[in-house]
Design an enzyme around this catalytic site. Sequence first.
Site, mmCIF file in Angstrom:
data_model
loop_
_atom_site.group_PDB
_atom_site.id
_atom_site.type_symbol
_atom_site.label_atom_id
_atom_site.label_comp_id
_atom_site.label_asym_id
_atom_site.label_seq_id
_atom_site.Cartn_x
_atom_site.Cartn_y
_atom_site.Cartn_z
ATOM 1 N N GLY A 268 0.804 -1.216 0.000
ATOM 2 C CA GLY A 268 0.000 0.000 0.000
ATOM 3 C C GLY A 268 0.833 1.260 0.000
ATOM 4 N N VAL A 269 0.168 2.375 0.255
ATOM 5 C CA VAL A 269 0.866 3.649 0.298
ATOM 6 C C VAL A 269 1.437 3.881 1.691
ATOM 7 C CG1 VAL A 269 -0.399 4.809 -1.525
ATOM 8 C CG2 VAL A 269 -1.374 4.737 0.771
ATOM 9 N N GLY A 270 2.336 4.840 1.802
ATOM 10 C CA GLY A 270 2.786 5.253 3.125
ATOM 11 C C GLY A 270 4.184 4.770 3.461
ATOM 12 N N ASN A 271 4.664 5.323 4.569
ATOM 13 C CA ASN A 271 6.060 5.114 4.958
ATOM 14 C C ASN A 271 6.339 3.682 5.397
ATOM 15 O OD1 ASN A 271 6.731 7.825 4.525
ATOM 16 N ND2 ASN A 271 5.791 8.382 6.483
ATOM 17 N N GLU A 293 -0.779 -1.974 -6.850
ATOM 18 C CA GLU A 293 -1.333 -0.765 -7.479
ATOM 19 C C GLU A 293 -0.270 0.240 -7.801
ATOM 20 O OE1 GLU A 293 -5.179 0.377 -5.081
ATOM 21 O OE2 GLU A 293 -3.384 0.217 -3.877
ATOM 22 N N ILE A 363 -5.482 2.768 10.211
ATOM 23 C CA ILE A 363 -5.637 3.840 11.204
ATOM 24 C C ILE A 363 -5.792 3.192 12.579
ATOM 25 C CG2 ILE A 363 -7.199 5.665 12.025
ATOM 26 C CD1 ILE A 363 -6.018 6.720 9.552
ATOM 27 N N ASN A 383 -7.585 9.559 4.282
ATOM 28 C CA ASN A 383 -7.432 9.495 2.818
ATOM 29 C C ASN A 383 -8.651 8.833 2.210
ATOM 30 O OD1 ASN A 383 -4.842 10.631 3.011
ATOM 31 N ND2 ASN A 383 -3.934 8.635 3.380
ATOM 32 N N GLY A 387 -7.203 1.029 -2.682
ATOM 33 C CA GLY A 387 -7.289 -0.351 -3.155
ATOM 34 C C GLY A 387 -7.186 -1.359 -2.039
ATOM 35 N N LYS A 407 0.083 10.056 17.221
ATOM 36 C CA LYS A 407 0.101 11.382 17.875
ATOM 37 C C LYS A 407 0.843 11.324 19.220
ATOM 38 C CE LYS A 407 -2.267 13.056 14.475
ATOM 39 N NZ LYS A 407 -1.443 13.608 13.382
HETATM 40 O O1 0RQ Z 1 -1.020 11.919 10.405
HETATM 41 O O2 0RQ Z 1 0.650 13.108 9.083
HETATM 42 O O3 0RQ Z 1 -0.966 14.346 10.536
HETATM 43 O O4 0RQ Z 1 0.849 12.968 11.554
HETATM 44 O O5 0RQ Z 1 -2.456 9.313 9.891
HETATM 45 O O6 0RQ Z 1 -0.124 7.885 9.352
HETATM 46 O O7 0RQ Z 1 1.522 6.527 10.597
HETATM 47 O O8 0RQ Z 1 2.340 8.115 8.772
HETATM 48 O O9 0RQ Z 1 1.100 5.964 8.280
HETATM 49 O O10 0RQ Z 1 1.553 6.927 5.962
HETATM 50 O O11 0RQ Z 1 1.300 4.445 6.465
HETATM 51 O O12 0RQ Z 1 -0.681 5.995 6.529
HETATM 52 C C1 0RQ Z 1 -3.913 4.244 7.011
HETATM 53 C C2 0RQ Z 1 -3.511 6.640 6.503
HETATM 54 C C3 0RQ Z 1 -1.603 5.140 7.138
HETATM 55 C C4 0RQ Z 1 -2.687 4.865 4.899
HETATM 56 C C5 0RQ Z 1 -2.959 5.217 6.400
HETATM 57 C C6 0RQ Z 1 -2.396 9.601 11.284
HETATM 58 C C7 0RQ Z 1 -0.920 9.838 11.547
HETATM 59 C C8 0RQ Z 1 -0.524 10.604 10.316
HETATM 60 C C9 0RQ Z 1 -0.559 8.865 8.464
HETATM 61 P P1 0RQ Z 1 -0.042 13.186 10.401
HETATM 62 P P2 0RQ Z 1 1.302 7.181 9.284
HETATM 63 P P3 0RQ Z 1 0.909 5.835 6.726
HETATM 64 C C10 0RQ Z 1 -2.911 1.206 -1.672
HETATM 65 C C11 0RQ Z 1 -3.702 0.876 -0.447
HETATM 66 C C12 0RQ Z 1 -5.806 3.493 3.142
HETATM 67 C C13 0RQ Z 1 -5.607 3.274 1.676
HETATM 68 C C14 0RQ Z 1 -4.796 2.079 1.352
HETATM 69 C C15 0RQ Z 1 -3.957 4.869 4.065
HETATM 70 C C16 0RQ Z 1 -1.337 9.931 9.233
HETATM 71 O O13 0RQ Z 1 -2.113 3.596 4.845
HETATM 72 O O14 0RQ Z 1 -4.407 5.901 3.597
HETATM 73 O O15 0RQ Z 1 -4.417 1.262 2.170
HETATM 74 N N1 0RQ Z 1 -4.571 3.682 3.890
HETATM 75 N N2 0RQ Z 1 -4.507 1.938 0.069
HETATM 76 O O16 0RQ Z 1 -0.729 10.548 12.730
HETATM 77 C C17 0RQ Z 1 -5.377 9.406 14.487
HETATM 78 C C18 0RQ Z 1 -5.034 7.100 14.494
HETATM 79 C C19 0RQ Z 1 -4.064 7.267 13.474
HETATM 80 C C20 0RQ Z 1 -3.843 8.575 13.019
HETATM 81 C C21 0RQ Z 1 -2.559 7.188 11.913
HETATM 82 N N3 0RQ Z 1 -5.306 5.891 14.982
HETATM 83 N N4 0RQ Z 1 -5.665 8.175 14.961
HETATM 84 N N5 0RQ Z 1 -4.496 9.632 13.506
HETATM 85 N N6 0RQ Z 1 -2.912 8.471 12.052
HETATM 86 N N7 0RQ Z 1 -3.250 6.440 12.784
HETATM 87 C C22 0RQ Z 1 -2.764 2.595 -2.232
HETATM 88 C C23 0RQ Z 1 -4.006 3.202 -2.807
HETATM 89 O O17 0RQ Z 1 -5.032 2.731 -2.610
HETATM 90 C C24 0RQ Z 1 -3.934 4.357 -3.674
#
Ligand code: 0RQ
Length: 504
Positions: A268-271, A293, A363, A383, A387, A407
């Site tokens: 997936g996306v993200g760090n 994807e 999340i 977001n 996918g 946080k």
């Molecule tokens: O927020 O940037 O304001 O600090 O969410 O979180 O930990 O950097 O993690 O970049 O891997 O994203 C689920 C959002 C995780 C992503 C999600 C806050 C956190 C931060 C980002 P800040 P991290 P990641 C293929 C698959 C759905 C789509 C998907 C996502 C920000 O993986 O969008 O999987 N997934 N697609 O602080 C409050 C919580 C939190 C929270 C994280 N429990 N409560 N804030 N955050 N957990 C790709 C496509 O489909 C296109």
Amino acid sequence: VSGRIHNRALLGRVMPAGAAAAFIEPGSTVGMSGFTGSGYPKAVPMALAHRIEAAHASGQPFSVKVWTGASTGPELDGALAQVNGIELRLPYNSDPVCRERINRGEMEYLDMHLSQVAPMAWQGFLGPLDTAVIEISGIREDGSLIPSSSVGNNKTWLDRARRVILEVNAWQNPALDGMHDIYYGTALPPDRKPIMLTRPDDRIGVPHFRCDPDKIVAIVETASPDRNLPFAPADAACRMIAGHLLEFLSHEVARGRMPAALLPLQSGVGNIANAVLTGLASGPFHGMTAYTEVIQDGMLDLLDSGRLLVASATAFSLSPDAANDLNSRMEAFRNRLILRPQEISNHPELIRRLGCIAMNGLIEADIYGNVNSTHIMGSRIQNGIGGSGDFARNAFLSVFMTPSTAKGGAISAIVPHASHVDHITQDVQVIVTEQGLADLRGLSPRRRARVIIDRCAHPTYRPLLQDYFARALQGSYGLQSPMLLDEALAFHQRYCATGSMLSS
Ligand code: 0RQ
């Protein structure tokens, strides 16, 4: 003129972005290219934003409905949201200005499974599509279009739209030509046929888009880079999550439950997802493939390491450095990367057949393994599902990953009850945090709860979750998935009231 337009008749339709944007009427629906910050139009949306701003300044209402592949860039979502020009947006967004407007209730947002967008457009459920605005990297003599750095829903927008505006982006590498596999065999029920793709590197389509030249009303030439954010360097938590997952995959191979080359990877996306890919580059697996994807930085590292043979996706999602690097060596990668329409990259039939290993971020997860990928405190969109649902439900192995807290520790990612559910417990087989990995396969809800709390929750929150679960076992209406109705969302209530999920 860039020399990228080889069809003489179409050369006559080149015009400035402002003139092209004038074709887009207020209230109409625009299908834009773009998927995770790549291959989105960069000039026409900005020109449209200026038009909208001018209309608003003179008291005229002007907004459009925007359909895309997934997230785009600041020149599209950001620019249009800034001027309050988007009435409805689908299917996935990560733009901060859009996110704010959506969460303030100023923009309708339809968060959809990415594989379902094109079929739903064909079924007519989404309404008519007035204009397609599609970035391409060139036009061939015969009028066929060379796709750019994402495919997304472009084939569908080109076929369905009444009129088409093209942006020919000279920044996109000419060596992209031949990398794409555009499948024209999809149909609606009852006429659907099996999609004959049995390996990630199968090619089942053609390299170019077809487009009725009579529909092309404007062509705009650009030379602007795709804009993506750099990935944060992997921190200790990311590396620990990657470590737990790699150890688990090795174990699965040792137990004979997976081949030594693993199964096609989806990431997936993200760090965190990116860190796992980077970890795989120095892990024990060779001969891997990816059916996913997005191709992010870590995927290029894996290809470079020789461990990953081939990657199939619908888009690049690269940091600026990685995008430049790829651009300078596109030829070398061309035979190992395939970009497809998102209805194929994310197709449930294909994901199930190939047996993908799905690895996505979350999340929050509850103690029974229901996963919330999208909403903070149950109501604020982050977001979108993207996918993740296409892959999680249909994968051979569905893994979700997260740091155990967010946080600065004020939020636990493991909660008694998910405040929103995107992936039901049946679609979640493994949860990983920096604390450890919970293998949930074959476990009933009560057993899942014990494993998730013990292996994944942060030590600060573990006693609170243990206490809740113990009391739920006593006071619940039923004992299949024990729950205290008046307390299930107490962690979230506490956070909203005090800024921390911890009790004082
Ligand atoms: O927020 O940037 O304001 O600090 O969410 O979180 O930990 O950097 O993690 O970049 O891997 O994203 C689920 C959002 C995780 C992503 C999600 C806050 C956190 C931060 C980002 P800040 P991290 P990641 C293929 C698959 C759905 C789509 C998907 C996502 C920000 O993986 O969008 O999987 N997934 N697609 O602080 C409050 C919580 C939190 C929270 C994280 N429990 N409560 N804030 N955050 N957990 C790709 C496509 O489909 C296109």
